[in-house]
Design a protein around this motif. Structure first.
Motif, PDB file in Angstrom:
ATOM      1  N   ASN A  10       0.876  -1.061   0.070  1.00  8.89           N
ATOM      2  CA  ASN A  10       0.271  -0.104  -0.443  1.00  8.89           C
ATOM      3  C   ASN A  10       1.254   1.778   0.177  1.00  8.89           C
ATOM      4  OD1 ASN A  10      -3.201  -1.347  -0.309  1.00  8.89           O
ATOM      5  ND2 ASN A  10      -2.403  -1.565   2.240  1.00  8.89           N
ATOM      6  N   SER A  61     -11.663   0.431  -1.256  1.00  8.29           N
ATOM      7  CA  SER A  61     -10.850  -0.620  -0.564  1.00  8.29           C
ATOM      8  C   SER A  61     -11.070  -1.577  -0.766  1.00  8.29           C
ATOM      9  CB  SER A  61     -10.871   0.223   1.225  1.00  8.29           C
ATOM     10  OG  SER A  61     -12.229  -0.339   1.086  1.00  8.29           O
ATOM     11  N   GLY A  62     -10.058  -2.249   0.327  1.00  5.26           N
ATOM     12  CA  GLY A  62     -10.447  -3.827  -0.068  1.00  5.26           C
ATOM     13  C   GLY A  62     -11.263  -4.539   0.956  1.00  5.26           C
ATOM     14  N   THR A  63     -12.306  -3.302   2.298  1.00  6.43           N
ATOM     15  CA  THR A  63     -12.546  -3.588   2.587  1.00  6.43           C
ATOM     16  C   THR A  63     -13.798  -4.135   3.189  1.00  6.43           C
ATOM     17  OG1 THR A  63     -10.660  -2.549   4.579  1.00  6.43           O
ATOM     18  CG2 THR A  63     -13.403  -3.053   5.841  1.00  6.43           C
ATOM     19  N   ASN A  66     -14.599  -6.918   0.487  1.00  3.53           N
ATOM     20  CA  ASN A  66     -14.650  -7.854   1.563  1.00  3.53           C
ATOM     21  C   ASN A  66     -16.654  -7.653   2.072  1.00  3.53           C
ATOM     22  OD1 ASN A  66     -12.307  -9.069   0.940  1.00  3.53           O
ATOM     23  ND2 ASN A  66     -11.266  -8.383   2.298  1.00  3.53           N
ATOM     24  N   HIS A  87      -7.815 -11.327   7.195  1.00  4.01           N
ATOM     25  CA  HIS A  87      -7.925  -9.915   7.323  1.00  4.01           C
ATOM     26  C   HIS A  87      -9.241  -9.380   8.270  1.00  4.01           C
ATOM     27  CE1 HIS A  87      -6.981  -5.773   6.050  1.00  4.01           C
ATOM     28  NE2 HIS A  87      -6.005  -5.188   6.080  1.00  4.01           N
ATOM     29  N   GLU A  92     -10.048  -5.355  10.505  1.00  2.00           N
ATOM     30  CA  GLU A  92     -11.483  -4.916   9.532  1.00  2.00           C
ATOM     31  C   GLU A  92     -12.253  -4.116   9.749  1.00  2.00           C
ATOM     32  OE1 GLU A  92     -12.220  -6.666   5.499  1.00  2.00           O
ATOM     33  OE2 GLU A  92     -10.346  -6.708   5.011  1.00  2.00           O
ATOM     34  N   THR A 143      -8.365 -16.103   1.798  1.00  2.00           N
ATOM     35  CA  THR A 143      -7.315 -15.119   1.170  1.00  2.00           C
ATOM     36  C   THR A 143      -6.789 -15.103   0.628  1.00  2.00           C
ATOM     37  OG1 THR A 143      -8.000 -14.291   3.300  1.00  2.00           O
ATOM     38  CG2 THR A 143      -6.410 -13.338   1.956  1.00  2.00           C
ATOM     39  N   GLU A 147      -2.354 -13.908   4.829  1.00  2.00           N
ATOM     40  CA  GLU A 147      -1.605 -13.580   5.582  1.00  2.00           C
ATOM     41  C   GLU A 147      -0.629 -13.304   5.500  1.00  2.00           C
ATOM     42  OE1 GLU A 147      -5.056 -13.788   5.375  1.00  2.00           O
ATOM     43  OE2 GLU A 147      -6.101 -12.680   5.548  1.00  2.00           O
ATOM     44  N   ASP A 174     -11.079 -13.187  -0.475  1.00  2.00           N
ATOM     45  CA  ASP A 174     -10.608 -11.630  -0.493  1.00  2.00           C
ATOM     46  C   ASP A 174      -9.297 -12.086  -1.262  1.00  2.00           C
ATOM     47  OD1 ASP A 174      -8.871  -9.957   0.185  1.00  2.00           O
ATOM     48  OD2 ASP A 174      -8.959 -10.294   2.690  1.00  2.00           O
ATOM     49  N   ALA A 176      -7.342  -9.965  -1.904  1.00  2.00           N
ATOM     50  CA  ALA A 176      -5.570  -8.696  -1.941  1.00  2.00           C
ATOM     51  C   ALA A 176      -5.045  -8.901  -3.264  1.00  2.00           C
ATOM     52  CB  ALA A 176      -5.750  -8.551  -0.352  1.00  2.00           C
ATOM     53  N   ARG A 177      -4.083  -9.368  -2.564  1.00  2.92           N
ATOM     54  CA  ARG A 177      -2.962 -10.542  -3.636  1.00  2.92           C
ATOM     55  C   ARG A 177      -3.593 -11.430  -4.669  1.00  2.92           C
ATOM     56  NH1 ARG A 177      -1.643  -8.652   1.551  1.00  2.92           N
ATOM     57  NH2 ARG A 177      -0.629  -6.697   1.822  1.00  2.92           N
ATOM     58  N   LYS A 207      -3.004  -1.963  -3.629  1.00  3.38           N
ATOM     59  CA  LYS A 207      -1.692  -3.323  -3.882  1.00  3.38           C
ATOM     60  C   LYS A 207      -1.516  -3.106  -4.308  1.00  3.38           C
ATOM     61  CE  LYS A 207      -3.567  -5.283   0.354  1.00  3.38           C
ATOM     62  NZ  LYS A 207      -4.005  -4.178   1.374  1.00  3.38           N
TER      63      LYS A 207
HETATM   64  C1  LIG Z   1      -5.540  -9.690   2.875  1.00  4.35           C
HETATM   65  C2  LIG Z   1      -5.967  -7.961   2.514  1.00  4.35           C
HETATM   66  N1  LIG Z   1      -7.152  -8.026   3.421  1.00  4.35           N
HETATM   67  C3  LIG Z   1      -7.688  -7.201   2.382  1.00  4.35           C
HETATM   68  C4  LIG Z   1      -7.383  -5.759   3.209  1.00  4.35           C
HETATM   69  C5  LIG Z   1      -7.648  -4.844   2.620  1.00  4.35           C
HETATM   70  O1  LIG Z   1      -7.655  -3.748   2.009  1.00  4.35           O
HETATM   71  P1  LIG Z   1      -8.241  -2.033   2.266  1.00  4.35           P
HETATM   72  O2  LIG Z   1      -6.444  -1.769   3.376  1.00  4.35           O
HETATM   73  O3  LIG Z   1      -8.596  -1.283   0.764  1.00  4.35           O
HETATM   74  O4  LIG Z   1      -9.751  -2.045   2.907  1.00  4.35           O
HETATM   75  C6  LIG Z   1      -5.875  -6.225   3.402  1.00  4.35           C
HETATM   76  C7  LIG Z   1      -5.102  -4.231   3.433  1.00  4.35           C
HETATM   77  O5  LIG Z   1      -3.416  -4.847   3.552  1.00  4.35           O
HETATM   78  C8  LIG Z   1      -4.935  -7.524   3.141  1.00  4.35           C
HETATM   79  O6  LIG Z   1      -4.055  -7.501   3.719  1.00  4.35           O
END
Ligand SMILES: Cc1ncc(COP(=O)(O)O)c(C=O)c1O
Length: 345
Positions: A10, A61-63, A66, A87, A92, A143, A147, A174, A176-177, A207
């Protein structure tokens, strides 16, 4: 001394092509709330990318991706089964619970932040099904990459999804990656999503190169219909949606997202190889762009003083993350500083 930033993906900026796409979208006028041509192009691009009809919902956002994505799969009395370090569970602020109207999050143990079919099966066996006093497991959330920087193989996701489906649960990823996982595994986005039983995923674009755009992707038309309303109620339908769509469309064009992820993964591989030469190993195998490495606190304190940025996530464990913007020279410099200050040179 120039700091080398290995804190998070980020912390990197946006890919230059994202800025160009924003500038291109900033000409003339366009229909609002996602009814514009760029948003339509993104919708086609997502279906192409995933090799079947898919529905895409940009969010910031990822949050949000999700929590809103899961909310369309889970009743208020449901439970979302995930890893205990997920996460969604620990980082979150229970957004998933809030957006679903109260769903519980059930965290299970598993090495490397990975869930196993054994742990999932045991959890489902001890559930009081059809008992209104107990939350009812309704969604499995995985995920990818995890993580802790591990990845699930497509067949591992499929096996977990099959256990979940045997109890009528739905499957969320999730991501995110997820680009880093696709690049690391050399598989397709379809292999890691719908072909393995995933119904809704978070795309994780920020990210890996966009500026202010993540997205929910679903392959289920009924879920997509519900998300239209859920996003609006949550304030996630941007009036100038073309600017989010432009970022995501540029990101997915010509495999750029996977090229960015491959660069981040290669930087991590270079870093881990150098750390191994100095005698420092990841605590679980790291396949993507994030790794937890066992480093005594007195050594990591010296590395930080030497101008390398990272997080000590618990005593004796350092988290490194590389991004699309991490260069070979960044890693060479970081390793040079580590060697100088490791006491093992
Ligand atoms: C595994 C994982 N999921 C979701 C998120 C959420 O992303 P955001 O910070 O954009 O809400 C993150 C962010 O660090 C993450 O590492």
């Amino acid at each position: 001394m120039r700091p080398i930033d290995l804190r998070s993906d980020n912390t990197a900026g946006a890919e230059p092509y994202v800025l160009e796409a924003l500038a291109a979208a900033n000409t003339g006028t366009a229909a609002s709330y996602g009814d514009d041509e760029v948003s339509a192009r993104l919708a086609r691009r997502v279906s192409e990318t995933f090799e079947r009809e898919a529905f895409v919902f940009p969010v910031v956002s990822g949050t949000a991706a999700n929590a809103l994505g899961i909310s369309a799969l889970c009743p208020p009395w449901g439970a979302v089964v995930c890893h205990e370090g997920a996460h969604i569970l620990v980082n979150e602020a229970m957004a998933t619970s809030m957006f679903s109207g109260g769903a519980a999050l059930l965290g299970l143990a598993g090495e490397g932040s990975r869930l196993t079919t054994a742990a999932l099966t045991a959890c489902l066996e001890r559930t009081a099904w059809d008992d209104p006093h107990s939350s009812q497991p309704a969604v499995l959330s995985l995920t990818q990459a995890t993580e802790m920087g591990e990845v699930y193989q497509p067949e591992e996701i499929a096996a977990l999804a099959e256990v979940a489906r045997s109890r009528g649960m739905r499957v969320h990823l999730d991501g995110a990656r997820v680009a880093n996982a696709v690049a690391a595994l050399g598989c397709t986005p379809a292999d890691l999503s719908w072909r393995a039983g995933v119904e809704v995923l978070s795309l994780g674009a920020t990210k890996n190169g966009t500026m202010t755009a993540d997205a929910i992707v679903t392959f289920d038309a009924a879920v997509a219909q519900e998300l239209r309303f859920r996003l609006k109620r949550a304030g996630h339908v941007a009036s100038k949606g073309r600017f989010q769509a432009a970022q995501l469309d540029a990101y997915l064009t010509d495999g750029r997202w996977l090229a960015s992820a491959s660069r981040a993964n290669a930087a991590m591989a270079q870093l881990l190889a150098g750390l191994a030469r100095l005698g420092y190993e990841p605590v679980v195998p790291a396949r993507a762009n994030l790794a937890l490495v066992a480093v005594p606190d007195e050594i990591s304190a010296r590395w930080a003083q030497a101008g390398v940025q990272f997080y000590v996530i618990e005593p004796g464990v350092v988290r490194f993350v590389t991004s699309w913007a991490t260069t070979d020279a960044d890693i060479t410099t970081a390793l040079h500083r580590f060697q100088h200050d490791s006491g093992r040179a």
